[in-house]
Design a protein around this motif. Sequence first.
Motif, PDB file in Angstrom:
ATOM      1  N   SER A   1      25.300  44.942  -8.793  1.00  0.00           N
ATOM      2  CA  SER A   1      26.261  46.014  -9.027  1.00  0.00           C
ATOM      3  C   SER A   1      25.820  47.225  -8.215  1.00  0.00           C
ATOM      4  CB  SER A   1      26.332  46.357 -10.512  1.00  0.00           C
ATOM      5  OG  SER A   1      25.158  47.042 -10.899  1.00  0.00           O
ATOM      6  N   SER A   2      26.755  48.109  -7.939  1.00  0.00           N
ATOM      7  CA  SER A   2      26.408  49.301  -7.174  1.00  0.00           C
ATOM      8  C   SER A   2      25.404  50.158  -7.930  1.00  0.00           C
ATOM      9  CB  SER A   2      27.662  50.095  -6.818  1.00  0.00           C
ATOM     10  OG  SER A   2      28.379  50.414  -7.985  1.00  0.00           O
ATOM     11  N   ALA A   3      25.469  50.177  -9.267  1.00  0.00           N
ATOM     12  CA  ALA A   3      24.511  50.945 -10.067  1.00  0.00           C
ATOM     13  C   ALA A   3      23.101  50.389  -9.898  1.00  0.00           C
ATOM     14  CB  ALA A   3      24.912  50.932 -11.539  1.00  0.00           C
ATOM     15  N   ASP A   4      22.983  49.051  -9.878  1.00  0.00           N
ATOM     16  CA  ASP A   4      21.670  48.427  -9.680  1.00  0.00           C
ATOM     17  C   ASP A   4      21.125  48.740  -8.289  1.00  0.00           C
ATOM     18  OD1 ASP A   4      21.674  47.355 -12.227  1.00  0.00           O
ATOM     19  OD2 ASP A   4      22.443  45.404 -11.562  1.00  0.00           O
TER      20      ASP A   4
ATOM     21  N   VAL B   1      21.775  51.431  -6.460  1.00  0.00           N
ATOM     22  CA  VAL B   1      21.348  52.836  -6.446  1.00  0.00           C
ATOM     23  C   VAL B   1      20.008  52.987  -7.153  1.00  0.00           C
ATOM     24  CG1 VAL B   1      21.892  55.138  -7.334  1.00  0.00           C
ATOM     25  CG2 VAL B   1      23.668  53.772  -6.243  1.00  0.00           C
ATOM     26  N   LYS B   2      19.837  52.350  -8.311  1.00  0.00           N
ATOM     27  CA  LYS B   2      18.563  52.417  -9.038  1.00  0.00           C
ATOM     28  C   LYS B   2      17.416  51.881  -8.201  1.00  0.00           C
ATOM     29  CE  LYS B   2      20.546  51.967 -13.650  1.00  0.00           C
ATOM     30  NZ  LYS B   2      20.721  51.074 -14.795  1.00  0.00           N
ATOM     31  N   ALA B   3      17.646  50.743  -7.520  1.00  0.00           N
ATOM     32  CA  ALA B   3      16.601  50.142  -6.700  1.00  0.00           C
ATOM     33  C   ALA B   3      16.240  51.061  -5.526  1.00  0.00           C
ATOM     34  CB  ALA B   3      17.046  48.774  -6.187  1.00  0.00           C
ATOM     35  N   ARG B   4      17.236  51.670  -4.919  1.00  0.00           N
ATOM     36  CA  ARG B   4      16.958  52.583  -3.773  1.00  0.00           C
ATOM     37  C   ARG B   4      16.235  53.833  -4.235  1.00  0.00           C
ATOM     38  NH1 ARG B   4      22.534  51.919  -0.252  1.00  0.00           N
ATOM     39  NH2 ARG B   4      22.105  49.799   0.406  1.00  0.00           N
ATOM     40  N   LEU B   5      16.647  54.378  -5.374  1.00  0.00           N
ATOM     41  CA  LEU B   5      15.968  55.553  -5.897  1.00  0.00           C
ATOM     42  C   LEU B   5      14.512  55.243  -6.239  1.00  0.00           C
ATOM     43  CD1 LEU B   5      18.752  57.142  -8.133  1.00  0.00           C
ATOM     44  CD2 LEU B   5      17.853  58.009  -5.954  1.00  0.00           C
ATOM     45  N   ALA B   6      14.260  54.059  -6.743  1.00  0.00           N
ATOM     46  CA  ALA B   6      12.901  53.669  -7.104  1.00  0.00           C
ATOM     47  C   ALA B   6      12.005  53.611  -5.878  1.00  0.00           C
ATOM     48  CB  ALA B   6      12.916  52.308  -7.811  1.00  0.00           C
ATOM     49  N   THR B   7      12.552  53.267  -4.724  1.00  0.00           N
ATOM     50  CA  THR B   7      11.730  53.207  -3.512  1.00  0.00           C
ATOM     51  C   THR B   7      11.420  54.585  -2.949  1.00  0.00           C
ATOM     52  OG1 THR B   7      13.639  52.991  -2.038  1.00  0.00           O
ATOM     53  CG2 THR B   7      12.668  50.936  -2.869  1.00  0.00           C
ATOM     54  N   LEU B   8      12.170  55.586  -3.392  1.00  0.00           N
ATOM     55  CA  LEU B   8      11.940  56.954  -2.896  1.00  0.00           C
ATOM     56  C   LEU B   8      10.763  57.627  -3.579  1.00  0.00           C
ATOM     57  CD1 LEU B   8      15.615  58.228  -2.618  1.00  0.00           C
ATOM     58  CD2 LEU B   8      14.118  57.452  -0.780  1.00  0.00           C
ATOM     59  N   GLY B   9      10.295  57.075  -4.674  1.00  0.00           N
ATOM     60  CA  GLY B   9       9.129  57.639  -5.329  1.00  0.00           C
ATOM     61  C   GLY B   9       9.478  58.278  -6.570  1.00  0.00           C
TER      62      GLY B   9
END
Length: 96
Positions: free
Chosen positions: A83-86, A88-96
Amino acid sequence: MTHTHAPQPSSVRFPVQPRLVPPAKAARYLHLTLPEFLELLPALQLQGFPKACPITGNYDMVAIDAWQDKRSGLAGNAQPSQSSADIVKARLATLG
């Protein structure tokens, strides 16, 4: 005097599988009726389903297969559709 001859058709015929197919055949490929396909098309495209050729209005069967392979996890290391929410969460998690 040189005569130009039109090419003669070969006596051996090979079936041609079109790569671009009209919406009705793309629908059938997905085991949908054309009305079902047209109704679901916006949702399919939100999930990355390939758009029709802007010139012919036909759909690329290879692109449809690649889309389905990616969704099914069959395209190498690609993950099944998220899902798009998943995402976004995964990308945000890689940002620190």
